[in-house]
Write a protein that holds these residues in place. Structure first.
Motif, PDB file in Angstrom:
ATOM      1  N   THR A 248       3.836   3.267  14.162  1.00 15.35           N
ATOM      2  CA  THR A 248       4.834   2.234  13.889  1.00 15.35           C
ATOM      3  C   THR A 248       4.260   1.111  13.039  1.00 15.35           C
ATOM      4  OG1 THR A 248       5.943   2.725  16.002  1.00 15.35           O
ATOM      5  CG2 THR A 248       6.437   0.600  14.966  1.00 15.35           C
ATOM      6  N   ILE A 249       3.027   0.683  13.370  1.00 17.08           N
ATOM      7  CA  ILE A 249       2.378  -0.383  12.600  1.00 17.08           C
ATOM      8  C   ILE A 249       2.215   0.042  11.140  1.00 17.08           C
ATOM      9  CG2 ILE A 249       0.230  -1.664  12.268  1.00 17.08           C
ATOM     10  CD1 ILE A 249       1.965  -2.714  14.522  1.00 17.08           C
ATOM     11  N   MET A 250       1.786   1.298  10.924  1.00 15.32           N
ATOM     12  CA  MET A 250       1.634   1.786   9.547  1.00 15.32           C
ATOM     13  C   MET A 250       2.974   1.828   8.832  1.00 15.32           C
ATOM     14  SD  MET A 250      -1.316   4.700   9.387  1.00 15.32           S
ATOM     15  CE  MET A 250      -0.497   5.829  10.499  1.00 15.32           C
ATOM     16  N   ALA A 251       4.035   2.247   9.526  1.00 15.96           N
ATOM     17  CA  ALA A 251       5.356   2.310   8.906  1.00 15.96           C
ATOM     18  C   ALA A 251       5.845   0.909   8.521  1.00 15.96           C
ATOM     19  CB  ALA A 251       6.341   2.970   9.876  1.00 15.96           C
ATOM     20  N   ILE A 252       5.637  -0.048   9.416  1.00 17.99           N
ATOM     21  CA  ILE A 252       6.032  -1.431   9.124  1.00 17.99           C
ATOM     22  C   ILE A 252       5.259  -1.967   7.919  1.00 17.99           C
ATOM     23  CG2 ILE A 252       5.977  -3.799  10.011  1.00 17.99           C
ATOM     24  CD1 ILE A 252       6.543  -2.635  12.788  1.00 17.99           C
ATOM     25  N   TRP A 253       3.981  -1.624   7.870  1.00 17.45           N
ATOM     26  CA  TRP A 253       3.157  -2.063   6.740  1.00 17.45           C
ATOM     27  C   TRP A 253       3.692  -1.520   5.415  1.00 17.45           C
ATOM     28  CZ3 TRP A 253      -0.913  -5.295   5.801  1.00 17.45           C
ATOM     29  CH2 TRP A 253      -1.577  -5.122   4.595  1.00 17.45           C
ATOM     30  N   ILE A 254       4.036  -0.229   5.396  1.00 19.95           N
ATOM     31  CA  ILE A 254       4.532   0.403   4.174  1.00 19.95           C
ATOM     32  C   ILE A 254       5.857  -0.237   3.740  1.00 19.95           C
ATOM     33  CG2 ILE A 254       5.417   2.558   3.198  1.00 19.95           C
ATOM     34  CD1 ILE A 254       3.491   4.026   5.081  1.00 19.95           C
ATOM     35  N   ILE A 255       6.759  -0.412   4.715  1.00 19.37           N
ATOM     36  CA  ILE A 255       8.060  -1.014   4.393  1.00 19.37           C
ATOM     37  C   ILE A 255       7.895  -2.469   3.940  1.00 19.37           C
ATOM     38  CG2 ILE A 255      10.277  -1.722   5.391  1.00 19.37           C
ATOM     39  CD1 ILE A 255      10.061   0.741   7.228  1.00 19.37           C
ATOM     40  N   HIS A 261       7.045  -6.193  -2.961  1.00 22.07           N
ATOM     41  CA  HIS A 261       7.091  -5.887  -4.391  1.00 22.07           C
ATOM     42  C   HIS A 261       8.489  -6.082  -4.960  1.00 22.07           C
ATOM     43  CE1 HIS A 261       2.990  -4.572  -4.982  1.00 22.07           C
ATOM     44  NE2 HIS A 261       3.060  -3.774  -3.911  1.00 22.07           N
ATOM     45  N   ILE A 262       9.504  -5.723  -4.193  1.00 17.16           N
ATOM     46  CA  ILE A 262      10.885  -5.913  -4.651  1.00 17.16           C
ATOM     47  C   ILE A 262      11.169  -7.394  -4.818  1.00 17.16           C
ATOM     48  CG2 ILE A 262      13.310  -5.715  -3.941  1.00 17.16           C
ATOM     49  CD1 ILE A 262      12.611  -3.056  -2.627  1.00 17.16           C
ATOM     50  N   THR A 266       7.707  -6.735  -8.919  1.00 15.03           N
ATOM     51  CA  THR A 266       6.579  -5.935  -9.400  1.00 15.03           C
ATOM     52  C   THR A 266       6.833  -4.464  -9.110  1.00 15.03           C
ATOM     53  OG1 THR A 266       5.422  -6.287  -7.315  1.00 15.03           O
ATOM     54  CG2 THR A 266       4.943  -7.819  -9.103  1.00 15.03           C
ATOM     55  N   SER A 267       6.097  -3.623  -9.812  1.00 12.62           N
ATOM     56  CA  SER A 267       6.272  -2.175  -9.610  1.00 12.62           C
ATOM     57  C   SER A 267       5.676  -1.739  -8.270  1.00 12.62           C
ATOM     58  CB  SER A 267       5.597  -1.414 -10.757  1.00 12.62           C
ATOM     59  OG  SER A 267       4.213  -1.684 -10.771  1.00 12.62           O
ATOM     60  N   TYR A 268       6.231  -0.655  -7.786  1.00 11.26           N
ATOM     61  CA  TYR A 268       5.766  -0.136  -6.488  1.00 11.26           C
ATOM     62  C   TYR A 268       6.039   1.364  -6.428  1.00 11.26           C
ATOM     63  CZ  TYR A 268      10.741  -0.372  -5.383  1.00 11.26           C
ATOM     64  OH  TYR A 268      12.105  -0.207  -5.415  1.00 11.26           O
ATOM     65  N   ARG A 269       5.334   2.013  -5.531  1.00  8.90           N
ATOM     66  CA  ARG A 269       5.563   3.442  -5.290  1.00  8.90           C
ATOM     67  C   ARG A 269       6.617   3.620  -4.201  1.00  8.90           C
ATOM     68  NH1 ARG A 269       0.104   6.377  -3.893  1.00  8.90           N
ATOM     69  NH2 ARG A 269      -0.121   4.502  -2.582  1.00  8.90           N
ATOM     70  N   ASP A 270       7.368   4.710  -4.307  1.00 14.13           N
ATOM     71  CA  ASP A 270       8.308   5.018  -3.239  1.00 14.13           C
ATOM     72  C   ASP A 270       7.551   5.261  -1.931  1.00 14.13           C
ATOM     73  OD1 ASP A 270      10.518   4.783  -4.844  1.00 14.13           O
ATOM     74  OD2 ASP A 270      10.570   6.941  -5.346  1.00 14.13           O
ATOM     75  N   VAL A 271       8.213   4.960  -0.857  1.00 14.34           N
ATOM     76  CA  VAL A 271       7.587   5.126   0.463  1.00 14.34           C
ATOM     77  C   VAL A 271       7.126   6.558   0.664  1.00 14.34           C
ATOM     78  CG1 VAL A 271       8.040   5.107   2.949  1.00 14.34           C
ATOM     79  CG2 VAL A 271       8.852   3.211   1.528  1.00 14.34           C
TER      80      VAL A 271
END
Length: 316
Positions: A248-255, A261-262, A266-271
């Motif tokens: 869950t912590i990793m998922a929150i970090w990614i989101i 970035h939004i 800035t540019s970003y990679r898709d999840v």
């Protein structure tokens, strides 16, 4: 009755007359009331015929015969069920254990109010291929069980208070770890007695290297069941919560990273393009499964009614 002597055996036709005669001599010299329970673990020699003939002239002898070979643990478990003595002595049938040790073991159990005494064959007559692995197992068992005052957990010569054998369950290859089972059952007064180890007089050893593998697996089983048998959710649930929390912590970090970035344009990679996303997904799924495993295990914990259902062919 003072003493029950439980003797598991497999193909020991030559040693039984001498063993029972020796036990009788020791008992009579010390005025003990006793019984000898001979459990034939599916022998394919004439061991049962010998037991039947011994029974004719010795009412103190009881015999139990399995239809097939279940193993030493099964034989001991059935013997414990039948035993009526205030003190229960177990010994092997191959004459490597000396019945002369019985009076001292009985006296210590009674006078010191001990639960269990395990024999220690300080001087052994076994080959090095057996003694070295045995030492390793004993060391591992001491470390995992916390019973640091025993050198030889697997010695067949042991003495128990009757209450102990009526409240423990022995199965698989767990006869090696009866002191550990007794401790987990709440019997903590466990001591050691140096005993004589005699060279085998008849027959051949039933020892095989595969027993070390089984013994190690049973040690892990005892450790797990003893520590978490009544509360499996504490084991599986803890691992599950940690894994779920990590994912869950990793998922929150990614989101959170994507939203950052939004917000800043800035540019970003898709999840789904990030490896961390799949790691987080697996961690959440594994955590959920572990938690559910703990829940199910909590429901079925220790509920098996057939663990010690052995087919007994004859009983005298």
């Amino acid at each position: 009755m003072d003493i029950s002597v439980v003797v598991p055996l497999f193909n020991e036709e030559e040693s039984l007359p001498e063993l029972t005669s020796w036990i009788k001599k020791v008992m009579q010299e010390n005025n003990f009331s006793y019984e000898v329970i001979l459990v034939d673990d599916g022998s394919n020699d004439d061991s049962w015929k010998v037991i039947e003939s011994l029974k004719l002239g010795h009412p103190e002898i009881k015999g139990i015969k399995f239809r097939r070979n279940y193993g030493k643990s099964a034989a001991l478990n059935v013997g414990f069920t039948v035993a009526q003595g205030d003190v229960v002595i177990t010994m092997d049938a191959d004459l490597q254990d000396s019945p002369d040790e019985i009076p001292v073991l009985y006296k210590r159990i009674k006078e010191e109010k001990l639960d269990l005494i395990s024999g220690w064959k300080k001087k052994r007559y076994d080959p090095i291929s057996k003694t070295i692995p045995t030492k390793l197992f004993n060391s591992a068992t001491r470390s995992m069980s916390g019973i640091h005052n025993l050198h030889d957990f697997n010695c067949g010569l042991k003495a128990y208070r009757k209450t102990v054998v009526k409240n423990i369950e022995v199965y698989g290859e767990m006869h090696r770890y009866i002191p550990v089972i007794a401790k987990w059952a709440g019997f903590s007064k466990i001591e050691e007695q140096v005993v004589e180890h005699r060279a085998r007089k008849y027959g051949t050893t039933k020892f095989g290297l595969n027993r070390f593998i089984n013994g190690f697996l049973d040690l892990l089983s005892i450790f797990f069941v003893g520590k978490f048998g009544k509360r499996p959710m504490h084991f599986f649930g803890s691992l599950g919560v940690l894994s779920f929390f990590f994912g869950t912590i990793m998922a929150i970090w990614i989101i959170g990273e994507k939203l950052y970035h939004i917000a800043h344009g800035t540019s970003y990679r898709d999840v789904t393009d990030q490896p961390m996303f799949y790691i987080a997904l697996v961690a959440v799924i594994v955590g959920t499964q572990l938690f559910l495993t703990g829940f199910v295990a909590e429901l079925v914990s220790r509920s098996s009614s057939n663990r010690n259902n052995y087919q007994i062919e004859k009983e005298i």
